[in-house]
Write an enzyme that holds these catalytic residues in place. Sequence first.
Site, PDB file in Angstrom:
ATOM      1  CB  SER A 275     -15.346 -19.124  -3.306  1.00 17.23           C
ATOM      2  OG  SER A 275     -16.548 -19.131  -3.715  1.00 17.23           O
TER       3      SER A 275
ATOM      4  CE  LYS B 159     -16.200 -15.876  -5.994  1.00 15.81           C
ATOM      5  NZ  LYS B 159     -17.633 -17.166  -5.162  1.00 15.81           N
TER       6      LYS B 159
ATOM      7  CB  SER C 244     -16.164 -15.586  -1.379  1.00 14.29           C
ATOM      8  OG  SER C 244     -16.067 -16.478  -2.535  1.00 14.29           O
TER       9      SER C 244
END
Length: 403
Positions: A100, A103, A158
């Site tokens: 993640s 991101k 997340s």
Amino acid sequence: MLALKKATASVAAAVLLPLAAAGPALAAPSPQPKPHPKPPAAMSTVGGALLGKPGTQVRLAGGAPVLPKELSGRSWIVADAESGDVLAAHNAHWRLAPASTLKMLFADTLLPKLPKTRTHLVSTGELARVGAGSSLVGIKEKQSYTVHDLWLGVFLKSGNDAVHALAEMNGGVAKTVREMNERADELQALDTDVVSPDGYDAQGQVSSAYDLTLIARSGMQNADFRAYCSTVRTQFPGEKKPGSKRGTFEIQNTNRLLTGAYGIAPYKGIAGVKNGTTTHAGSTFTGVAERNGRVLLVTVMNPSSTERFAVYKEAARLLDWGFAAAGKVRPVGELVPPKSARTGTTMPTPVTDGGGPVEAAPAGRAEAGSSGAGIALAVVGGVLVLLCGAVFVINRRWPVRRG
């Protein structure tokens, strides 16, 4: 009597011979642990030749502290966010699954495009492409959310569901992935290939400690990005039931160095940025912290240590070392500027809607209900803010995308 002895001998032989044959199998060696994968012998040299070499790269000068011993990340880097100097690195350009932390690139790409007061109604089937076992903030179909809500879901929880909703607003996952790859190329994050915008494990999806640090540095120049990634906790819209008022529920940032949760002490001066964990990537983390006017960036990818929350502890050790070593080491490379800085191209102007960024607590002041974690002055008006011509001292080096 003789017949009895022969019979007894025959029975004994029948029992012992199979056991003798089975003996070697019982003595077989224990399974050996799988060897740790080795980095490529040669990697990208973006940022400097030393960064393309496998192993640890550091150039200690007089009085510089040695690197911490407790470092097990397959790849890591610690850099001065202001000058761009890479203070030390380990397999900096090893292309690994990012989880993640990807991101950050998603946000750096889309934040300037979507006005945060814009509302999105989540349609039926829209979340079908969210991978099984994904981290979620808990958005629901047939419910409306503002862009601001969704970014909180991305940064704090997340939430892959929030990523897919924002990607839908941007014209779909395929378009978003294409734009993220284009953005990575512009930043010279050339180790990065995006397949899924949320960082969910996907064949061929990779980044590197060097690239994630470049991406974080770019993102932190956007005021909303800074504010979202430094928010400790907030209220998120719940599901509206017919005939009742829509409620909210609390969400907390999963960045343990920011919140101080689960036995991890909040890191003094931490200002973000993003953590991630998947089966293939292991644990990954990129952080930024300020101390005594100096701002450092650190990325750690996939520690092999069995120490609980090793990725945070190793990142904290590297930050501690970086602050102690600053000015006492010779750089092993640099964080390169975006391509547009070399060509003089004007950076795109972000979409604005008159709304301010998320409210973040200044250093030394705990939010109501927060863990008391100090959020670096950089977040709300200090080192990282686009004021006084500072901007990580980046304005001296290349044009900055305003946000």
